[in-house]
Design an enzyme around this catalytic site. Structure first.
Site: not given
Length: 178
Positions: A111, A134, A142-143, A169
């Protein structure tokens, strides 16, 4: 997005369960975890607050490209999204959401790093608030935002879904679950 006359909605299955996708005439404006039926009242209230008070149409054709790109993402064939989007939020929120799209597939940012990226280094909590609001998770990733200490914190869809997305990912091995 002010007083859009039509709201197109459809759902799809994913490794995270059902996803409900909503679009205005301009583009995708919301993605929710759950079936249309399960999120209908919450989604309706949220969209009304944003001025989408018009007719709801279930329309696979209108949302076919968004569904196709999400399917490609879950199959590991797509790293970024390029569907038209229609974002409603404050200028600050839009700056945060735009910065999120710069986080590459398989990478994470804190953040604090997002706050620095948008030129507001002291706005870490506000970045967290914008991240939480979001409207198009996954497409606006946003993850990929984690705590400064590397911990996996906060996700509107639940930490279990955030963990699955980061595992998908290949970035989960660097995380600590709080």
């Amino acid at each position: 997005m002010n007083n859009r006359s039509t709201c197109f909605v459809d759902e799809m299955n994913s490794p995270l369960g059902s996803l409900t996708i909503v679009a205005s005439e301009e583009g995708v404006c919301h993605l929710h975890f759950g079936s249309i039926e399960s999120v209908h009242s919450t989604l309706r209230a949220r969209l009304l607050k944003l001025g989408m008070s018009g007719e709801w149409k279930q329309c696979s054709e209108t949302l076919s490209e968004a569904k196709k790109q999400l399917e490609e993402y879950f199959l590991g064939h797509r790293l970024t999204f390029d569907v038209p989007i229609d974002l409603t939020g404050t200028l600050f929120q839009k700056r945060v959401w735009n910065a999120l799209t710069d986080i590459q597939y398989g990478e994470t940012r804190s953040y604090k790093q997002i706050a620095e990226m948008i030129g507001a280094p002291k706005a870490v909590r506000a970045v967290g608030g914008a991240n939480n609001r979001n409207p198009i998770p996954i497409i606006i990733p946003c993850h990929r935002v984690i705590g400064s200490n590397g911990s996996m914190v906060g996700y509107g869809g639940g930490l279990d879904k955030k963990e699955k997305l980061l595992l998908h990912e290949g970035s989960i091995e660097r995380l600590v679950v709080n």
